[in-house]
Design a protein around this motif. Structure first.
Motif, short mmCIF file in Angstrom:
data_model
loop_
_atom_site.label_atom_id
_atom_site.label_comp_id
_atom_site.label_asym_id
_atom_site.label_seq_id
_atom_site.Cartn_x
_atom_site.Cartn_y
_atom_site.Cartn_z
N LYS A 1 0.84 -1.21 0.00
CA LYS A 1 0.00 0.00 0.00
C LYS A 1 0.87 1.25 0.00
N GLY A 2 0.50 2.18 -0.86
CA GLY A 2 1.26 3.42 -0.96
C GLY A 2 2.46 3.34 -1.88
N ARG A 3 2.82 2.13 -2.31
CA ARG A 3 3.97 1.96 -3.21
C ARG A 3 3.55 1.42 -4.58
N PHE A 4 2.54 0.56 -4.61
CA PHE A 4 2.08 -0.05 -5.85
C PHE A 4 0.73 0.54 -6.25
N THR A 5 0.50 0.61 -7.56
CA THR A 5 -0.77 1.08 -8.08
C THR A 5 -1.23 0.15 -9.19
N ILE A 6 -2.40 -0.42 -9.02
CA ILE A 6 -2.98 -1.26 -10.06
C ILE A 6 -3.90 -0.42 -10.92
N SER A 7 -3.91 -0.72 -12.21
CA SER A 7 -4.80 0.00 -13.12
C SER A 7 -5.08 -0.90 -14.32
N ARG A 8 -6.02 -0.47 -15.12
CA ARG A 8 -6.34 -1.23 -16.32
C ARG A 8 -6.79 -0.30 -17.42
N ASP A 9 -6.56 -0.74 -18.65
CA ASP A 9 -7.04 -0.02 -19.82
C ASP A 9 -7.91 -1.01 -20.59
N ASN A 10 -9.20 -0.90 -20.42
CA ASN A 10 -10.11 -1.86 -21.04
C ASN A 10 -10.12 -1.73 -22.57
N ALA A 11 -9.78 -0.57 -23.09
CA ALA A 11 -9.71 -0.40 -24.54
C ALA A 11 -8.53 -1.17 -25.13
N LYS A 12 -7.48 -1.35 -24.31
CA LYS A 12 -6.29 -2.06 -24.76
C LYS A 12 -6.22 -3.48 -24.21
N ASN A 13 -7.23 -3.88 -23.44
CA ASN A 13 -7.24 -5.21 -22.82
C ASN A 13 -5.96 -5.48 -22.04
N THR A 14 -5.57 -4.50 -21.25
CA THR A 14 -4.30 -4.59 -20.54
C THR A 14 -4.44 -4.19 -19.08
N LEU A 15 -3.81 -4.96 -18.23
CA LEU A 15 -3.74 -4.71 -16.79
C LEU A 15 -2.33 -4.24 -16.47
N TYR A 16 -2.22 -3.33 -15.52
CA TYR A 16 -0.91 -2.79 -15.15
C TYR A 16 -0.69 -2.89 -13.65
N LEU A 17 0.59 -2.88 -13.28
CA LEU A 17 0.98 -2.73 -11.89
C LEU A 17 2.20 -1.81 -11.86
N GLN A 18 1.99 -0.59 -11.40
CA GLN A 18 3.09 0.35 -11.21
C GLN A 18 3.69 0.12 -9.84
N MET A 19 4.96 -0.20 -9.81
CA MET A 19 5.63 -0.52 -8.55
C MET A 19 6.72 0.51 -8.29
N ASN A 20 6.57 1.26 -7.22
CA ASN A 20 7.54 2.28 -6.83
C ASN A 20 8.18 1.92 -5.50
N SER A 21 9.27 2.57 -5.19
CA SER A 21 9.96 2.35 -3.91
C SER A 21 10.16 0.87 -3.64
N LEU A 22 10.65 0.18 -4.63
CA LEU A 22 10.78 -1.27 -4.52
C LEU A 22 11.79 -1.67 -3.45
N LYS A 23 11.48 -2.78 -2.79
CA LYS A 23 12.30 -3.31 -1.72
C LYS A 23 12.77 -4.73 -2.10
N PRO A 24 13.86 -5.18 -1.52
CA PRO A 24 14.32 -6.54 -1.82
C PRO A 24 13.24 -7.59 -1.58
N GLU A 25 12.39 -7.36 -0.59
CA GLU A 25 11.33 -8.33 -0.30
C GLU A 25 10.23 -8.36 -1.35
N ASP A 26 10.27 -7.44 -2.30
CA ASP A 26 9.33 -7.49 -3.43
C ASP A 26 9.80 -8.44 -4.52
N THR A 27 11.01 -8.97 -4.37
CA THR A 27 11.52 -9.92 -5.36
C THR A 27 10.60 -11.14 -5.45
N ALA A 28 10.12 -11.42 -6.65
CA ALA A 28 9.16 -12.50 -6.83
C ALA A 28 8.83 -12.64 -8.32
N VAL A 29 8.17 -13.72 -8.64
CA VAL A 29 7.50 -13.84 -9.93
C VAL A 29 6.10 -13.28 -9.76
N TYR A 30 5.74 -12.36 -10.63
CA TYR A 30 4.44 -11.70 -10.54
C TYR A 30 3.53 -12.27 -11.64
#
Length: 124
Positions: free
Chosen positions: A68-97
């Motif tokens: 919370k406060g670091r990631f932002t989910i959004s979508r563009d239904n016209a482009k059929n695309t989902l997004y995840l903007q990830m800011n202030s990344l930390k080592p513990e965010d390391t993962a397969v998404y």
């Protein structure tokens, strides 16, 4: 055939940013809630964020506490695309998404389709 294809992962330094994308096809993207789920090395699946379909214009989003406060989910239904903007990344965010599609219209869970994932590594 339903397809979900994630992209945008990579190696980033702590404090950096990445934007993940999930290109969807084979279903009416605008009718379904979508989620991001991650799996860190050696750990189980962790729900990260969800967004409603956007059909009704609600734009409801939710996040696990750790992003919370670091990631932002959004979508563009016209482009059929989902997004995840990830800011202030930390080592513990390391993962397969993974992006995941809700099974039923009007619900967030369970999921019926997943992408193959994109790897995010946060390291100096």
């Amino acid at each position: 055939e339903v397809q979900l294809v994630e992209s945008g992962g990579g190696l980033v330094q702590p404090g950096g940013s990445l934007r993940l994308s999930c290109a969807a096809s084979g279903f009416t993207f605008s009718s379904y809630a979508m989620s991001w789920v991650r799996q860190a090395p050696g750990k189980g699946l962790e729900w990260v964020s969800a967004i409603d379909s956007g059909d009704s214009g609600g734009g409801f989003t939710s996040y696990t506490d750790s992003v919370k406060g670091r990631f932002t989910i959004s979508r563009d239904n016209a482009k059929n695309t989902l997004y995840l903007q990830m800011n202030s990344l930390k080592p513990e965010d390391t993962a397969v998404y993974y992006c995941a599609k809700a099974l039923f219209v009007g619900t967030y869970y369970p999921y019926d389709y997943w992408g193959k994932g994109t790897l995010v590594i946060v390291s100096s």
